[in-house]
Structures are given as structure tokens and as C-alpha cells.
Design a protein around this motif. Sequence first.
Motif, PDB file in Angstrom:
ATOM      1  N   ALA A   1      -8.628   1.378  -5.856  1.00 49.43           N
ATOM      2  CA  ALA A   1      -8.695   2.249  -4.675  1.00 49.43           C
ATOM      3  C   ALA A   1     -10.078   2.145  -4.026  1.00 49.43           C
ATOM      4  O   ALA A   1     -10.195   2.001  -2.804  1.00 49.43           O
ATOM      5  CB  ALA A   1      -8.371   3.687  -5.065  1.00 49.43           C
TER       6      ALA A   1
ATOM      7  N   ALA B   1      -1.431   7.788   1.914  1.00 51.29           N
ATOM      8  CA  ALA B   1      -1.853   9.072   1.339  1.00 51.29           C
ATOM      9  C   ALA B   1      -3.152   9.491   2.008  1.00 51.29           C
ATOM     10  O   ALA B   1      -3.976   8.636   2.334  1.00 51.29           O
ATOM     11  CB  ALA B   1      -2.056   8.962  -0.172  1.00 51.29           C
TER      12      ALA B   1
ATOM     13  N   MET C   1      -3.360  -6.224  -0.712  1.00 54.89           N
ATOM     14  CA  MET C   1      -3.555  -5.018   0.097  1.00 54.89           C
ATOM     15  C   MET C   1      -4.254  -5.301   1.409  1.00 54.89           C
ATOM     16  O   MET C   1      -3.944  -4.685   2.415  1.00 54.89           O
ATOM     17  CB  MET C   1      -4.390  -3.988  -0.684  1.00 54.89           C
ATOM     18  CG  MET C   1      -3.572  -3.179  -1.668  1.00 54.89           C
ATOM     19  SD  MET C   1      -4.630  -1.987  -2.556  1.00 54.89           S
ATOM     20  CE  MET C   1      -5.016  -2.952  -4.002  1.00 54.89           C
TER      21      MET C   1
ATOM     22  N   TYR D   1      -6.567   2.006 -11.596  1.00 53.01           N
ATOM     23  CA  TYR D   1      -6.088   2.270 -10.236  1.00 53.01           C
ATOM     24  C   TYR D   1      -7.257   2.766  -9.380  1.00 53.01           C
ATOM     25  O   TYR D   1      -7.390   2.414  -8.216  1.00 53.01           O
ATOM     26  CB  TYR D   1      -4.969   3.313 -10.293  1.00 53.01           C
ATOM     27  CG  TYR D   1      -4.253   3.519  -8.980  1.00 53.01           C
ATOM     28  CD1 TYR D   1      -3.160   2.727  -8.620  1.00 53.01           C
ATOM     29  CD2 TYR D   1      -4.664   4.501  -8.084  1.00 53.01           C
ATOM     30  CE1 TYR D   1      -2.512   2.908  -7.414  1.00 53.01           C
ATOM     31  CE2 TYR D   1      -4.017   4.692  -6.867  1.00 53.01           C
ATOM     32  CZ  TYR D   1      -2.936   3.891  -6.538  1.00 53.01           C
ATOM     33  OH  TYR D   1      -2.286   4.064  -5.339  1.00 53.01           O
TER      34      TYR D   1
ATOM     35  N   TYR E   1     -10.567  -1.463  -2.509  1.00 55.34           N
ATOM     36  CA  TYR E   1      -9.763  -1.618  -1.293  1.00 55.34           C
ATOM     37  C   TYR E   1     -10.450  -0.945  -0.111  1.00 55.34           C
ATOM     38  O   TYR E   1     -10.522  -1.502   0.990  1.00 55.34           O
ATOM     39  CB  TYR E   1      -8.361  -1.032  -1.509  1.00 55.34           C
ATOM     40  CG  TYR E   1      -7.596  -0.881  -0.216  1.00 55.34           C
ATOM     41  CD1 TYR E   1      -7.149  -2.011   0.467  1.00 55.34           C
ATOM     42  CD2 TYR E   1      -7.357   0.370   0.339  1.00 55.34           C
ATOM     43  CE1 TYR E   1      -6.469  -1.894   1.675  1.00 55.34           C
ATOM     44  CE2 TYR E   1      -6.684   0.496   1.543  1.00 55.34           C
ATOM     45  CZ  TYR E   1      -6.242  -0.629   2.196  1.00 55.34           C
ATOM     46  OH  TYR E   1      -5.585  -0.508   3.389  1.00 55.34           O
ATOM     47  N   HIS E   2     -10.965   0.269  -0.321  1.00 55.69           N
ATOM     48  CA  HIS E   2     -11.582   0.996   0.792  1.00 55.69           C
ATOM     49  C   HIS E   2     -12.901   0.362   1.231  1.00 55.69           C
ATOM     50  O   HIS E   2     -13.213   0.363   2.420  1.00 55.69           O
ATOM     51  CB  HIS E   2     -11.702   2.484   0.471  1.00 55.69           C
ATOM     52  CG  HIS E   2     -10.397   3.183   0.703  1.00 55.69           C
ATOM     53  ND1 HIS E   2     -10.093   3.787   1.893  1.00 55.69           N
ATOM     54  CD2 HIS E   2      -9.289   3.281  -0.073  1.00 55.69           C
ATOM     55  CE1 HIS E   2      -8.842   4.251   1.831  1.00 55.69           C
ATOM     56  NE2 HIS E   2      -8.347   3.970   0.647  1.00 55.69           N
TER      57      HIS E   2
ATOM     58  N   THR F   1      -4.635   7.697   4.916  1.00 53.01           N
ATOM     59  CA  THR F   1      -5.107   6.325   4.773  1.00 53.01           C
ATOM     60  C   THR F   1      -4.208   5.641   3.735  1.00 53.01           C
ATOM     61  O   THR F   1      -3.073   6.088   3.544  1.00 53.01           O
ATOM     62  CB  THR F   1      -6.613   6.290   4.399  1.00 53.01           C
ATOM     63  OG1 THR F   1      -7.021   4.934   4.259  1.00 53.01           O
ATOM     64  CG2 THR F   1      -6.894   7.038   3.106  1.00 53.01           C
ATOM     65  N   PHE F   2      -4.702   4.579   3.113  1.00 53.72           N
ATOM     66  CA  PHE F   2      -3.836   3.836   2.204  1.00 53.72           C
ATOM     67  C   PHE F   2      -4.478   3.647   0.841  1.00 53.72           C
ATOM     68  O   PHE F   2      -5.694   3.492   0.734  1.00 53.72           O
ATOM     69  CB  PHE F   2      -3.486   2.475   2.807  1.00 53.72           C
ATOM     70  CG  PHE F   2      -2.835   2.623   4.143  1.00 53.72           C
ATOM     71  CD1 PHE F   2      -1.543   3.108   4.233  1.00 53.72           C
ATOM     72  CD2 PHE F   2      -3.527   2.355   5.310  1.00 53.72           C
ATOM     73  CE1 PHE F   2      -0.941   3.307   5.468  1.00 53.72           C
ATOM     74  CE2 PHE F   2      -2.945   2.546   6.545  1.00 53.72           C
ATOM     75  CZ  PHE F   2      -1.648   3.028   6.633  1.00 53.72           C
ATOM     76  N   PHE F   3      -3.601   3.648  -0.158  1.00 51.49           N
ATOM     77  CA  PHE F   3      -4.016   3.406  -1.528  1.00 51.49           C
ATOM     78  C   PHE F   3      -3.113   2.301  -2.073  1.00 51.49           C
ATOM     79  O   PHE F   3      -2.136   1.928  -1.426  1.00 51.49           O
ATOM     80  CB  PHE F   3      -3.927   4.716  -2.325  1.00 51.49           C
ATOM     81  CG  PHE F   3      -5.066   5.642  -1.981  1.00 51.49           C
ATOM     82  CD1 PHE F   3      -6.230   5.649  -2.745  1.00 51.49           C
ATOM     83  CD2 PHE F   3      -5.008   6.465  -0.859  1.00 51.49           C
ATOM     84  CE1 PHE F   3      -7.300   6.460  -2.402  1.00 51.49           C
ATOM     85  CE2 PHE F   3      -6.079   7.274  -0.510  1.00 51.49           C
ATOM     86  CZ  PHE F   3      -7.230   7.271  -1.285  1.00 51.49           C
ATOM     87  N   PRO F   4      -3.455   1.756  -3.247  1.00 50.79           N
ATOM     88  CA  PRO F   4      -2.641   0.647  -3.761  1.00 50.79           C
ATOM     89  C   PRO F   4      -1.168   1.042  -3.964  1.00 50.79           C
ATOM     90  O   PRO F   4      -0.876   2.088  -4.548  1.00 50.79           O
ATOM     91  CB  PRO F   4      -3.327   0.305  -5.090  1.00 50.79           C
ATOM     92  CG  PRO F   4      -4.758   0.747  -4.900  1.00 50.79           C
ATOM     93  CD  PRO F   4      -4.656   2.003  -4.079  1.00 50.79           C
TER      94      PRO F   4
ATOM     95  N   THR G   1       0.838  -1.211   0.000  1.00 52.13           N
ATOM     96  CA  THR G   1       0.000   0.000   0.000  1.00 52.13           C
ATOM     97  C   THR G   1       0.865   1.249   0.000  1.00 52.13           C
ATOM     98  O   THR G   1       2.059   1.207   0.296  1.00 52.13           O
ATOM     99  CB  THR G   1      -0.918   0.050   1.243  1.00 52.13           C
ATOM    100  OG1 THR G   1      -0.106  -0.028   2.418  1.00 52.13           O
ATOM    101  CG2 THR G   1      -1.930  -1.082   1.236  1.00 52.13           C
ATOM    102  N   LEU G   2       0.219   2.364  -0.324  1.00 55.59           N
ATOM    103  CA  LEU G   2       0.863   3.672  -0.395  1.00 55.59           C
ATOM    104  C   LEU G   2       0.144   4.580   0.594  1.00 55.59           C
ATOM    105  O   LEU G   2      -1.073   4.754   0.486  1.00 55.59           O
ATOM    106  CB  LEU G   2       0.665   4.210  -1.818  1.00 55.59           C
ATOM    107  CG  LEU G   2       1.139   5.625  -2.125  1.00 55.59           C
ATOM    108  CD1 LEU G   2       2.653   5.650  -2.280  1.00 55.59           C
ATOM    109  CD2 LEU G   2       0.465   6.139  -3.398  1.00 55.59           C
TER     110      LEU G   2
END
Lengths: 304, 304
Positions: free
Chosen positions: B177, A200, B218, B173, B180-181, A203-206, A197-198
Motif C-alpha cells: 500500500a 477505498a 497496480m 499488504y 503503491y502510493h 483512492t486505491f489500495f492493492p 486495485t481496491l
Amino acid sequence: MASPPKHLSGDPTAINEFIDKFDIFLLDCDGVLWSGDHLFPGTVEILEYLRSRGKKVVFVTNNSTKSRADYQKKLTSMGIPSNIEEIFASAYSSAIYISRILKVPPPKNKVFVIGEIGIETELKTEGIEFIGGTDPAYRRDITPEDYKGIADGSLLDDNVGIVLAGLDFHITYLKYAHAYHYLARGAKFLATNTDSTLPANHTFFPGAGSISIPLINMTGQQPTALGKPSQAMMDSIEGKFQFDRKKACMVGDRLDTDIRFGIEGKLGGTLAVLTGVAKKEEWEAEGAPVVPAYYVEKLSDLKG
Amino acid sequence: MASPPKHLSGDPTAINEFIDKFDIFLLDCDGVLWSGDHLFPGTVEILEYLRSRGKKVVFVTNNSTKSRADYQKKLTSMGIPSNIEEIFASAYSSAIYISRILKVPPPKNKVFVIGEIGIETELKTEGIEFIGGTDPAYRRDITPEDYKGIADGSLLDDNVGIVLAGLDFHITYLKYAHAYHYLARGAKFLATNTDSTLPANHTFFPGAGSISIPLINMTGQQPTALGKPSQAMMDSIEGKFQFDRKKACMVGDRLDTDIRFGIEGKLGGTLAVLTGVAKKEEWEAEGAPVVPAYYVEKLSDLKG
């Protein structure tokens, strides 16, 4: 079992001893200095403070979307003084690895890139030929002609001998199809980094590791990763700065990348911050695989 | 250790005994009847031949991009007679699972879809609300507003309680995103199927399992898979056709999906074909985890 980390926040004596132990601080950026575009309060001051005590600071980031020059712009725009030579990003690390270590003989040394412009910039600086990346030709839907041309090889470049996968905000099925076929034809598989994850916007993004994992799933191959915790990156940093590893401390928010990077690199210390991915519970767990030597809630706590 | 499979090609007596043993043949499609848009020679004839001997034929496919109606069109366009009730695709299997087994109580029962129109068609048929999928709003680049709105939840739909991931030729992407959330907020994680690759044009392209794997990476969560080898699909097929499993044979080109599906479903037989993914070497290897009961080079070899 590793000893629990020493908690430094709010303990001026311990902080002072900690800072005295080291000549150089390797600092992860996202999750340590900022999150996305949000600079943590006190970041500028703590960096100034470390420098004022004669410490060398190196910015070590797995973010592959930015070149070192891009990263310096980011640091500057946030008011953080820096020198381009103090910046180690995984795009740079990957370019160095391809040109100076991998050295695939021409003509089959072209790189198929999954990633953003930062990777392209660093590859160009090292004189490495590449395709893919930000080229709009790959940022589109796959067509029947693509299937045909990829399958029969007529749309593939015979000189591609390396696939380099990093974080790509414009990932497409078409890019995966190309990358998979180059790997199936024997290209070497590199990844800028493998963060799932990244961080940002708090929180997190892929992350890059979640963009490259389809290729691992398709080919059964593991890439050579060039970001933390890969020791290829540590070797490059040491080669450049010629420091004593015992007098170096790795600072980061991820146990499995940053802290592992410092431990496996046999640095004198590792410092975890709680402003990013890691939670205290992770190292407090029975049999925790990675335990930092020190921790603070936030980097600015080092100001004492 | 499992006995080696019986090779039927070129052995009319063995073929005859084999066909006599079964009332129903569950046929995988891609890699067995055709590859991509290429129909294997003899496919139409062998299906006619099995029907002429009174055998029931069911088309069982993990391809999630097509609804049953789409699949029937494909069969028809290739000259293969079929009935929509004979077709089991993973999009259908997924819709049935959501509406009849999972039964998430409203209002939090909306589905966020990663996939193509086939999934949407089957969800609609079952009266299931969904977002994502083929909506152009998700087939675009991520923006700073997206990061913000996904992070603070203002761009997320509070009624999404399920993420269903299938093969998506328009993956972005932005979709990852969102998915994932939703998962991070507790949505149930379903996958139409987990095939790593998709056979097409005599080679392979990224499969549904390679599209959903970033989400696994993730979140650390494994999805409930609704395609082969999931026995949820076998139970649906049996529920519909009320056949004797001992008189059923699964035919496929993938050991880890098709053949495993038949073995774990305790069918009377499994037949591997070599026109798709599987190679003889896989089941000949010491300690091979999945060994079919029979094999032919190609399905049309059953014509004898």
C-alpha cells in the motif's frame, strides 16, 4: 467502433426512458454505492426509487473478503435494505464454481486459500474442505524448516487439488511459497477476481488481482477467475433470477470489469458511474476497448 | 537462428580450449555454485582450479537480500575463498545506480525499500536515506488508520522519491500500500532484479520479480531493473575490472537472466549449467530466444 455513451445526468426524460427499459439492475458496490466505508450521498434514496418503480436490484461485487452475509451486514449498517439472495460476491461465486462446476473428485479436492474469512465462510457453506486462509499458521515468517518441508513435500497436504486466490490483507511469503508448490504439483488455479486495485478512502489500495499475480508470474499459469468480468458469474446470476438479459442493465465504475461484464453478457444495457475507477477519457479515447451504453457522474443522478 | 551450444562435459580437449579462451569468469551463484544452503560437490575445487590457471573470478548474483559483505560470509562459510571486491550483488548494484547514476536531487531523494537488510546495508554504504525495508513498523497488519493516513498522505514521507523493490521475505499488504502510493505520487520505480523464482532446497521459492510484480500490476509502470540481465550491472562490473569483454565468459543457470546478460553484454562466451533453472529443452526448442554458447551438466565438469 462503439457509439459514445449517452450521458443521463441532468436529463429527466432520458433518465426516465433509461429506467423504463430495464427490469433488473446489477449493481457493482465499491465505487458505485460507496467507497470503502464512505456511503455516497443519495445511495439509499436512489435504490429506494428504483425499487419503487418495480425494479429488481442485485448487488454484484468482486470483493472477495466478505461472504454474502457479511455483505448484507454492511448494506444494513449503511441503511440499505437487502435480501441475502440479492447479493453476489466473488467469494460466493468461487465456492459455487468449486462445488457445482469444477467438482474435483475426493480426496484431492481440498482448497488452499489465499484470502480472508469471507471466502472461508462461503466454502464452508458449500461443504468444501480448505486450508490456509486466515489460519495463523500461515500468517508468519518463513523458517528454514518451512523451506525444507515445502521442498520435500512433508509440510504440504497431498489432498490439496485447488488453489483459490482472493484479496488477502495478511499475505505472507509463506503463503505464496505454499500456493506456488501446490500449483507446481498440479493444483487447479482459481482466482476470486482479478481487479488490480481496491477502491477505498477515495483512492486505491492493492486489489485481489495484485495479490494473485505473483503466482501467475511464478507458474506461467493464468487462473480461472470467478468474479466480473468472468461470465461464470453472469451465468450463476441468470440461473438464480431467470431474467431476460435484454431487460437487464449492469451498473459499475470499472470498464474492464463491470462494463465488460455487462457487454460480454449481452445485457440490454451498461451504465458507468464516475465515482470510482473509470474516467470519461477512457471511453473517449480513440479505439477504447470498452465503452458503456450510458453514463452518469454519480448513481444518485438517476433520481432525476 | 543461434547455433546449438557446445557440450563440454566429459570432453577434456574442448574444456581446455574453452578455459584458455577467457581471462575472467562472471559466475552466477545460486543454482551454479550451490542451491540454497546446499553447496554442490566440487564447487570449491573447480574455483581453485580456475584460479590456478590464472583466471579472474567474479561472483555476480541477483540475490538482493544480502550485501556484498553478507555474501562474502556465505562464500567463506562454505570454504570458498573470495575478496569483497569480487562480489557483485543486485543490492550493491542498486545502491550504486541510485547514488551515482540516478542522482535524484535532495530533499526528495529518500528511498522506500521493499526488501531485506542486504539492501539497507548497501544503501547506507552509499549514504542513501531510506525508509521501509526491515522496519517493524511495516511488518504488520494494515489498520483503518493506515488506510486513512496513506490516502490523505499524512502517513507518507514527502521526501520519498524512489521505490526500490527487491526480495522481501516479510512482504505485507501494508508495504504494498505504501509503495503503491509513493509510485502514484511520482516516485521512480527501481527493482533490484526481476527473477520470478529463487532456487532453494533443490526447488523454487518466490523470487524478487514475483514480489515486485503487484506494483507493476497496480501502476502499469515497469521498474528499472538493476540485476542481471540489466546492462547497468555489466557496465559497473566492466568499470571496476577493466576487462576485455571478448575474454570474459558469463556462467549461469538461467537463460533469461544469466545467459541473456552475457549475450547482450557482448561477452566472448556464455556457459549454461543444468544444476539450476535451465533445462536443455529450453534452448533446443524451435526459435529459442536465448541460446548459450556452451553448456555443462554441472560446473565441476570443467575440472575435466
